[in-house]
Scaffold this active site. Sequence first.
Site, PDB file in Angstrom:
ATOM      1  N   GLY A  18      10.089   7.594  48.428  1.00  0.00           N
ATOM      2  CA  GLY A  18      10.244   6.266  49.036  1.00  0.00           C
ATOM      3  C   GLY A  18      11.604   5.657  48.761  1.00  0.00           C
ATOM      4  O   GLY A  18      11.729   4.452  48.557  1.00  0.00           O
ATOM      5  N   ALA A  19      12.644   6.503  48.786  1.00  0.00           N
ATOM      6  CA  ALA A  19      13.982   6.054  48.368  1.00  0.00           C
ATOM      7  C   ALA A  19      14.799   5.465  49.520  1.00  0.00           C
ATOM      8  O   ALA A  19      15.970   5.150  49.356  1.00  0.00           O
ATOM      9  CB  ALA A  19      14.749   7.222  47.742  1.00  0.00           C
ATOM     10  N   ARG A  21      14.550   2.562  51.043  1.00  0.00           N
ATOM     11  CA  ARG A  21      14.875   1.125  50.964  1.00  0.00           C
ATOM     12  C   ARG A  21      14.228   0.538  49.705  1.00  0.00           C
ATOM     13  O   ARG A  21      13.536   1.231  48.955  1.00  0.00           O
ATOM     14  CB  ARG A  21      14.378   0.405  52.212  1.00  0.00           C
ATOM     15  CG  ARG A  21      12.869   0.315  52.287  1.00  0.00           C
ATOM     16  CD  ARG A  21      12.388  -0.362  53.546  1.00  0.00           C
ATOM     17  NE  ARG A  21      10.990  -0.759  53.401  1.00  0.00           N
ATOM     18  CZ  ARG A  21      10.157  -1.006  54.402  1.00  0.00           C
ATOM     19  NH1 ARG A  21      10.572  -0.910  55.647  1.00  0.00           N
ATOM     20  NH2 ARG A  21       8.907  -1.354  54.157  1.00  0.00           N
ATOM     21  N   ASP A  69       6.154  13.042  54.103  1.00  0.00           N
ATOM     22  CA  ASP A  69       5.120  12.041  53.832  1.00  0.00           C
ATOM     23  C   ASP A  69       4.378  12.480  52.576  1.00  0.00           C
ATOM     24  O   ASP A  69       3.721  13.524  52.572  1.00  0.00           O
ATOM     25  CB  ASP A  69       4.174  11.978  55.042  1.00  0.00           C
ATOM     26  CG  ASP A  69       3.047  10.971  54.864  1.00  0.00           C
ATOM     27  OD1 ASP A  69       2.764  10.561  53.726  1.00  0.00           O
ATOM     28  OD2 ASP A  69       2.441  10.616  55.892  1.00  0.00           O
ATOM     29  N   TYR A 166      -5.242  -2.338  47.381  1.00  0.00           N
ATOM     30  CA  TYR A 166      -3.931  -2.114  46.747  1.00  0.00           C
ATOM     31  C   TYR A 166      -4.090  -2.149  45.219  1.00  0.00           C
ATOM     32  O   TYR A 166      -3.615  -1.252  44.514  1.00  0.00           O
ATOM     33  CB  TYR A 166      -2.945  -3.193  47.211  1.00  0.00           C
ATOM     34  CG  TYR A 166      -1.551  -3.077  46.622  1.00  0.00           C
ATOM     35  CD1 TYR A 166      -0.618  -2.198  47.152  1.00  0.00           C
ATOM     36  CD2 TYR A 166      -1.161  -3.856  45.530  1.00  0.00           C
ATOM     37  CE1 TYR A 166       0.664  -2.095  46.619  1.00  0.00           C
ATOM     38  CE2 TYR A 166       0.110  -3.765  44.988  1.00  0.00           C
ATOM     39  CZ  TYR A 166       1.021  -2.883  45.538  1.00  0.00           C
ATOM     40  OH  TYR A 166       2.285  -2.775  45.006  1.00  0.00           O
ATOM     41  N   ILE A 199       8.897  -8.567  43.414  1.00  0.00           N
ATOM     42  CA  ILE A 199      10.255  -8.073  43.659  1.00  0.00           C
ATOM     43  C   ILE A 199      10.633  -8.348  45.114  1.00  0.00           C
ATOM     44  O   ILE A 199       9.819  -8.139  46.024  1.00  0.00           O
ATOM     45  CB  ILE A 199      10.340  -6.548  43.373  1.00  0.00           C
ATOM     46  CG1 ILE A 199       9.663  -6.198  42.027  1.00  0.00           C
ATOM     47  CG2 ILE A 199      11.795  -6.075  43.412  1.00  0.00           C
ATOM     48  CD1 ILE A 199      10.241  -6.858  40.787  1.00  0.00           C
TER      49      ILE A 199
HETATM   50  P1  NAD Z   1       9.168  -1.085  50.586  1.00  0.00           P
HETATM   51  O1  NAD Z   1       8.079  -1.157  51.583  1.00  0.00           O
HETATM   52  O2  NAD Z   1      10.369  -1.955  50.761  1.00  0.00           O
HETATM   53  O3  NAD Z   1       9.685   0.428  50.430  1.00  0.00           O
HETATM   54  C1  NAD Z   1       8.777   1.489  50.300  1.00  0.00           C
HETATM   55  C2  NAD Z   1       9.440   2.767  50.792  1.00  0.00           C
HETATM   56  O4  NAD Z   1       8.477   3.822  50.650  1.00  0.00           O
HETATM   57  C3  NAD Z   1       9.805   2.692  52.278  1.00  0.00           C
HETATM   58  O5  NAD Z   1      11.118   3.187  52.471  1.00  0.00           O
HETATM   59  C4  NAD Z   1       8.745   3.547  52.939  1.00  0.00           C
HETATM   60  O6  NAD Z   1       9.178   4.161  54.141  1.00  0.00           O
HETATM   61  C5  NAD Z   1       8.445   4.568  51.846  1.00  0.00           C
HETATM   62  N1  NAD Z   1       7.136   5.189  52.034  1.00  0.00           N
HETATM   63  C6  NAD Z   1       5.972   4.578  52.361  1.00  0.00           C
HETATM   64  N2  NAD Z   1       4.993   5.473  52.483  1.00  0.00           N
HETATM   65  C7  NAD Z   1       5.534   6.686  52.237  1.00  0.00           C
HETATM   66  C8  NAD Z   1       5.021   8.003  52.241  1.00  0.00           C
HETATM   67  N3  NAD Z   1       3.737   8.238  52.530  1.00  0.00           N
HETATM   68  N4  NAD Z   1       5.847   9.028  51.932  1.00  0.00           N
HETATM   69  C9  NAD Z   1       7.158   8.796  51.654  1.00  0.00           C
HETATM   70  N5  NAD Z   1       7.706   7.545  51.647  1.00  0.00           N
HETATM   71  C10 NAD Z   1       6.902   6.513  51.938  1.00  0.00           C
HETATM   72  O7  NAD Z   1       8.448  -1.371  49.184  1.00  0.00           O
HETATM   73  P2  NAD Z   1       9.036  -1.717  47.735  1.00  0.00           P
HETATM   74  O8  NAD Z   1       8.778  -3.154  47.500  1.00  0.00           O
HETATM   75  O9  NAD Z   1      10.395  -1.164  47.537  1.00  0.00           O
HETATM   76  O10 NAD Z   1       7.966  -0.911  46.857  1.00  0.00           O
HETATM   77  C11 NAD Z   1       8.248   0.308  46.186  1.00  0.00           C
HETATM   78  C12 NAD Z   1       7.102   0.575  45.230  1.00  0.00           C
HETATM   79  O11 NAD Z   1       7.015  -0.506  44.298  1.00  0.00           O
HETATM   80  C13 NAD Z   1       5.734   0.673  45.910  1.00  0.00           C
HETATM   81  O12 NAD Z   1       4.968   1.673  45.286  1.00  0.00           O
HETATM   82  C14 NAD Z   1       5.143  -0.684  45.648  1.00  0.00           C
HETATM   83  O13 NAD Z   1       3.731  -0.670  45.665  1.00  0.00           O
HETATM   84  C15 NAD Z   1       5.686  -1.004  44.287  1.00  0.00           C
HETATM   85  N6  NAD Z   1       5.704  -2.417  43.942  1.00  0.00           N
HETATM   86  C16 NAD Z   1       6.439  -3.317  44.658  1.00  0.00           C
HETATM   87  C17 NAD Z   1       6.415  -4.656  44.282  1.00  0.00           C
HETATM   88  C18 NAD Z   1       7.201  -5.711  45.005  1.00  0.00           C
HETATM   89  O14 NAD Z   1       7.057  -6.897  44.647  1.00  0.00           O
HETATM   90  N7  NAD Z   1       8.025  -5.385  45.990  1.00  0.00           N
HETATM   91  C19 NAD Z   1       5.647  -5.070  43.198  1.00  0.00           C
HETATM   92  C20 NAD Z   1       4.908  -4.124  42.500  1.00  0.00           C
HETATM   93  C21 NAD Z   1       4.950  -2.800  42.873  1.00  0.00           C
END
Ligand code: NAD
Length: 262
Positions: A18-19, A21, A69, A166, A199
């Site tokens: 998921g790198a 973004r 994926d 979630y 975040i």
């Molecule tokens: P985001 O949606 O901005 O980025 C997630 C990235 O993961 C995207 O680029 C997406 O295309 C990719 N992705 C999604 N499903 C995928 C798959 N099946 N295979 C490969 N790539 C995939 O989300 P983020 O806020 O950067 O979150 C990153 C991680 O941090 C997630 O696991 C999220 O649950 C966790 N998280 C985020 C927050 C927050 O406040 N943003 C808080 C707690 C945990």
Amino acid sequence: MHEGSVGTALVGTALVTGAGRGIGRAVAIALADAGFKVVANDLPGSTDLAQTLAAIRERGGQAHGLPGDISDLARHQGLVEEAWNAFGSLECLVNNAGISVARRGDMLDVTPDSFDRLIEVNLRGPFFLTQAIARRMAEQVAEGFRSIITVSSINVEFASPDRAEYCISKSGLAMMSQLYATRLAPHGINTYEVRPGVIRTQMTAVAREKYDTLFAGGLAPIARWGEPEDLGRAVAMLASGALRYTTGEVVRVDGGLAIRRL
Ligand code: NAD
């Protein structure tokens, strides 16, 4: 493998899921800054992934794009092979890819489809990808520090009934990290769970006003949104072996949000 820029740690190659973004991109960049070669994964067809690769290369780092994926278990063996072949070894996996619910709402209305999707992407995918990588890592005797770092969520301990599936998927990751810690320690592989608070990414864009108000009202001791770079620094520190006598450990990156206050 070569000397990294963080302390005396030996660093190598890291695979970040998921790198494309958000947190994953910031983690990939921070790892590259710490001296890691980075294999950056995101969904096939992601246009964001190219930007992550370009950002790393512009800073003088080495990066390889790996579309796939992570919920597609049949793709895992191919991902593992390509990740290994990109730079010849793999010292670190960052399980970051994850999704939120399609629609926030009453947990009494959660559908089996939504539940299954969250479990598939957020828990089943990371569990089996970690398994595939751990098997391969275990076959090799490593010279340096090796780690598996899983990005969970503050929702491991904070109940959000408008995103029940979630919360449940992320709680499973917390146990996953501890289980792999016990299983992989004899192979010299440390695991960590990184638990972000709130975040500023596209994932939380739907709730921006809600959290603006909550932060202004004292939600966390550090009164601001977390930034993806806050996670990047934490993961790079862990991956570089700074806490090498810890495994299965949780590092909260939440501005103190989880502290019980009275
Ligand atoms: P985001 O949606 O901005 O980025 C997630 C990235 O993961 C995207 O680029 C997406 O295309 C990719 N992705 C999604 N499903 C995928 C798959 N099946 N295979 C490969 N790539 C995939 O989300 P983020 O806020 O950067 O979150 C990153 C991680 O941090 C997630 O696991 C999220 O649950 C966790 N998280 C985020 C927050 C927050 O406040 N943003 C808080 C707690 C945990």
